[in-house]
Design a protein around this motif. Structure first.
Motif, mmCIF file in Angstrom:
data_model
loop_
_atom_site.group_PDB
_atom_site.id
_atom_site.type_symbol
_atom_site.label_atom_id
_atom_site.label_comp_id
_atom_site.label_asym_id
_atom_site.label_seq_id
_atom_site.Cartn_x
_atom_site.Cartn_y
_atom_site.Cartn_z
ATOM 1 N N ARG A 163 0.931 -1.288 0.207
ATOM 2 C CA ARG A 163 0.296 0.286 0.183
ATOM 3 C C ARG A 163 0.992 0.821 0.033
ATOM 4 O O ARG A 163 1.029 2.291 -0.807
ATOM 5 N N MET A 164 1.774 0.979 0.950
ATOM 6 C CA MET A 164 2.502 2.520 0.552
ATOM 7 C C MET A 164 3.495 2.963 -0.769
ATOM 8 O O MET A 164 3.593 3.999 -1.052
ATOM 9 N N ARG A 165 3.925 1.987 -1.225
ATOM 10 C CA ARG A 165 5.154 1.883 -2.236
ATOM 11 C C ARG A 165 3.668 2.454 -3.241
ATOM 12 O O ARG A 165 4.347 2.886 -3.957
ATOM 13 N N LEU A 166 2.490 1.427 -3.078
ATOM 14 C CA LEU A 166 1.309 2.211 -4.353
ATOM 15 C C LEU A 166 1.373 3.874 -3.928
ATOM 16 O O LEU A 166 0.709 4.453 -4.937
ATOM 17 N N LEU A 167 1.215 4.823 -3.154
ATOM 18 C CA LEU A 167 1.039 5.503 -2.570
ATOM 19 C C LEU A 167 1.663 6.504 -3.201
ATOM 20 O O LEU A 167 2.289 7.653 -2.989
ATOM 21 N N GLY A 168 3.685 5.747 -3.879
ATOM 22 C CA GLY A 168 4.518 6.234 -4.126
ATOM 23 C C GLY A 168 5.477 6.690 -2.949
ATOM 24 O O GLY A 168 6.564 6.905 -2.740
ATOM 25 N N ALA A 169 5.377 6.205 -1.878
ATOM 26 C CA ALA A 169 6.849 5.691 -0.837
ATOM 27 C C ALA A 169 7.932 5.065 -0.964
ATOM 28 O O ALA A 169 7.412 4.035 -2.001
ATOM 29 N N GLU A 170 9.087 5.531 -0.777
ATOM 30 C CA GLU A 170 9.611 4.391 -0.203
ATOM 31 C C GLU A 170 9.637 4.020 0.245
ATOM 32 O O GLU A 170 9.659 4.522 1.829
ATOM 33 N N VAL A 171 10.037 2.220 0.834
ATOM 34 C CA VAL A 171 9.631 1.751 2.149
ATOM 35 C C VAL A 171 10.924 0.886 2.095
ATOM 36 O O VAL A 171 11.745 0.001 1.468
ATOM 37 N N ILE A 172 12.242 1.385 3.212
ATOM 38 C CA ILE A 172 13.458 0.843 3.534
ATOM 39 C C ILE A 172 13.615 0.069 4.459
ATOM 40 O O ILE A 172 12.852 0.356 5.548
ATOM 41 N N PRO A 173 13.634 -1.378 4.238
ATOM 42 C CA PRO A 173 13.894 -2.745 5.444
ATOM 43 C C PRO A 173 14.729 -2.532 5.863
ATOM 44 O O PRO A 173 16.227 -2.274 5.728
ATOM 45 N N VAL A 174 14.618 -2.616 7.058
ATOM 46 C CA VAL A 174 15.960 -2.404 8.456
ATOM 47 C C VAL A 174 16.382 -3.204 9.146
ATOM 48 O O VAL A 174 15.469 -4.233 9.909
ATOM 49 N N GLU A 175 17.514 -3.601 8.599
ATOM 50 C CA GLU A 175 17.880 -4.686 8.488
ATOM 51 C C GLU A 175 19.029 -4.762 10.689
ATOM 52 O O GLU A 175 18.972 -6.395 10.816
ATOM 53 N N SER A 176 18.976 -4.144 11.356
ATOM 54 C CA SER A 176 19.521 -4.429 12.815
ATOM 55 C C SER A 176 19.340 -4.380 13.571
ATOM 56 O O SER A 176 18.082 -4.512 13.683
ATOM 57 N N GLY A 177 20.075 -4.815 14.539
ATOM 58 C CA GLY A 177 18.907 -4.941 15.679
ATOM 59 C C GLY A 177 18.141 -6.533 15.272
ATOM 60 O O GLY A 177 18.442 -7.257 14.965
ATOM 61 N N SER A 178 16.810 -6.245 16.053
ATOM 62 C CA SER A 178 15.740 -6.747 16.483
ATOM 63 C C SER A 178 15.496 -6.950 14.780
ATOM 64 O O SER A 178 13.952 -7.454 14.368
ATOM 65 N N ALA A 179 15.260 -5.830 14.388
ATOM 66 C CA ALA A 179 14.449 -5.778 13.013
ATOM 67 C C ALA A 179 12.977 -5.577 12.953
ATOM 68 O O ALA A 179 12.837 -5.875 12.474
ATOM 69 N N THR A 180 13.137 -4.481 14.450
ATOM 70 C CA THR A 180 11.282 -4.271 14.403
ATOM 71 C C THR A 180 11.287 -2.818 14.730
ATOM 72 O O THR A 180 12.402 -1.658 14.203
ATOM 73 N N LEU A 181 10.877 -2.349 14.886
ATOM 74 C CA LEU A 181 10.621 -1.083 15.108
ATOM 75 C C LEU A 181 11.291 -0.159 15.740
ATOM 76 O O LEU A 181 11.558 0.803 15.236
ATOM 77 N N LYS A 182 12.029 -0.815 16.880
ATOM 78 C CA LYS A 182 12.551 0.859 17.789
ATOM 79 C C LYS A 182 13.620 0.568 16.577
ATOM 80 O O LYS A 182 14.783 1.838 16.895
ATOM 81 N N ASP A 183 14.648 -0.228 15.938
ATOM 82 C CA ASP A 183 15.680 -0.651 14.904
ATOM 83 C C ASP A 183 15.364 1.047 13.969
ATOM 84 O O ASP A 183 16.276 1.466 13.342
#
Ligand SMILES: *Cc1c(COP(=O)(O)O)cnc(C)c1O
Length: 411
Positions: A163-183
């Motif tokens: 959905r975010m990509r459809l809306l034109g946003a770039e989504v960057i996956p974060v691999e560091s730490g536990s790879a969740t919200l706080k990272d």
């Protein structure tokens, strides 16, 4: 901006400005790298001027009305009230565009982004709700949008990523730490340090360094201001006995409380008790957290004996954060608001009972407030009392997860 004109919602008067550097009692403040201080000072100044300006407020009110669909109604729940023996009113943030209260705050911050002459917004997101709201408004305003998201969450929330990509946003996956919200938050902060001249960091709750907790509360207080008027209409001029809302970072709750702080209503925030407070797997930062500093602000955080931040756990991604906004920490300390919790199972029960009795499928986050009420009706919530609950969002996003938990599989 060319948006059809309805009669704009009426914004209530601005709320109290926190003391220097955004302190709420001993909580709040601005704990950030030096490079970010000028941006936070600029944001504070721009917000202060905008929030006092009729022109800005009219523009914000127009967007809330004609884009987000405000005012949202307060619905009296006759069948649920009968079931529980208390009178239940729901403030319906589930009926806003994108399906939760988050749009209120993002519209406000997007207007400020324009005022600051910035072209790019960044955000971080766990389940994707704030990311989707930010990408939505970035599309509306024609802003570049980058959303940081833990790689694990990208996996788990494929639909919102799409959905975010459809809306034109770039989504960057974060691999560091536990790879969740706080990272993801750490990476968003790192990006901001490097790009602050042309980037606004759109924070999704009443957390982070000053002025965010104050500013986001002000953008969300429309929830409480509307609810107060609407519940008085229903209750013949009286206020509800209890005003309740779920608490993740705390924005839907503080926005609701803002409308009732000067009434006699008991204010109740409901945190995620996860698998139970004793299990250690929960998101109850007020009940079980200790004071500390994280992500720019002094507040209550879940920490181990060495002060390391612990992972939060909740069935609902929106409550899965190991901290809480500083104003809630202060309201808990002063006793003006009380904070309780509901477990994953109680939230599931709340999810089902609201669907069955009222034909309303709540977000799992909001279902915690319903679950708490269902458990406490006739106990901590005396029989016959009137309770206003903010339904922060709708539950479509949670259908597959709940189906699986209840032992069915979606086709
Ligand atoms: C994000 C979210 C929450 C939690 O955030 P708060 O800042 O605590 O309001 C609650 N409900 C819904 C539907 C959400 O999307």
């Amino acid at each position: 901006m060319a948006i059809a004109r309805g009669t704009p919602v009426e914004l209530g008067a601005p709320g109290p400005v926190p003391t220097d550097l955004g302190r709420f009692g001993e909580f709040g403040g601005r704990y950030v790298p030096e490079t970010l201080v000028p941006a936070l000072e600029e944001l504070e100044e721009v917000f202060k001027v905008a929030w006092a300006s009729d022109e800005f407020r009219a523009e914000f009110a127009g967007l809330l009305t004609n884009y987000a669909g405000r005012p949202t109604p307060v619905t009296e729940c006759h069948r649920l009230s009968e079931r529980l023996g208390v009178r239940v009113l729901l403030k319906r943030e589930d009926l806003t565009h994108t399906g939760s209260h988050k749009i209120n705050n993002v519209l406000g911050q997007a207007l400020l982004t324009k005022r600051m002459g910035k072209q790019r917004v960044i955000a971080e997101t766990g389940a994707g709700q704030h990311g989707v709201a930010t990408a939505t408004v970035a599309a509306l305003f024609g802003l570049d949008c980058v959303v940081f998201m833990g790689a694990v969450d990208v996996e788990r929330q494929a639909l919102n990523v799409w959905r975010m990509r459809l809306l034109g946003a770039e989504v960057i996956p974060v691999e560091s730490g536990s790879a969740t919200l706080k990272d993801a938050i750490n990476d968003a902060l790192r990006d901001w340090v490097a790009t602050v001249e042309y980037t606004h960091y759109c924070i999704g709750s009443v957390v982070g360094p000053h002025p965010y907790p104050w500013m986001v509360r002000e953008f969300q207080r429309v929830v409480g201001d509307e609810a107060r008027e609407q519940s008085r209409e229903i209750l013949g001029g009286a206020d509800p006995d209890i005003v309740a809302a779920c608490v993740g970072g705390g924005s839907n709750a503080i926005g609701t409380f803002a409308g009732f702080l000067d009434t006699d209503a008991r204010l109740v925030g409901v945190e995620a008790a996860g698998l139970g407070l004793e299990s250690g797997k929960h998101g109850a930062s007020i009940d079980r957290g200790v004071p500390g500093v994280l992500h720019g602000s002094r507040s209550l955080y879940l920490q181990d004996e060495d002060g390391q931040i612990k992972e939060a756990h909740s069935i609902s991604a929106g409550l899965d954060y190991p901290g809480v906004g500083p104003e809630h920490a202060a309201l808990a300390a002063s006793g003006r608001a009380e904070y309780h919790s509901a477990t994953d199972d109680e939230a599931l029960a709340g999810f089902q009972v609201l669907a069955e009795t009222e034909g309303i499928v709540p977000a799992l986050e909001s279902a915690h407030a319903i679950g708490w009420l269902a458990r406490e009706a006739g106990h901590a919530v005396p029989a016959g009392s009137t309770v206003l609950v903010t339904l922060s969002g709708r539950g479509d996003k949670d259908a597959a997860q709940v189906a699986e938990r209840l032992g069915t599989k979606l086709p």
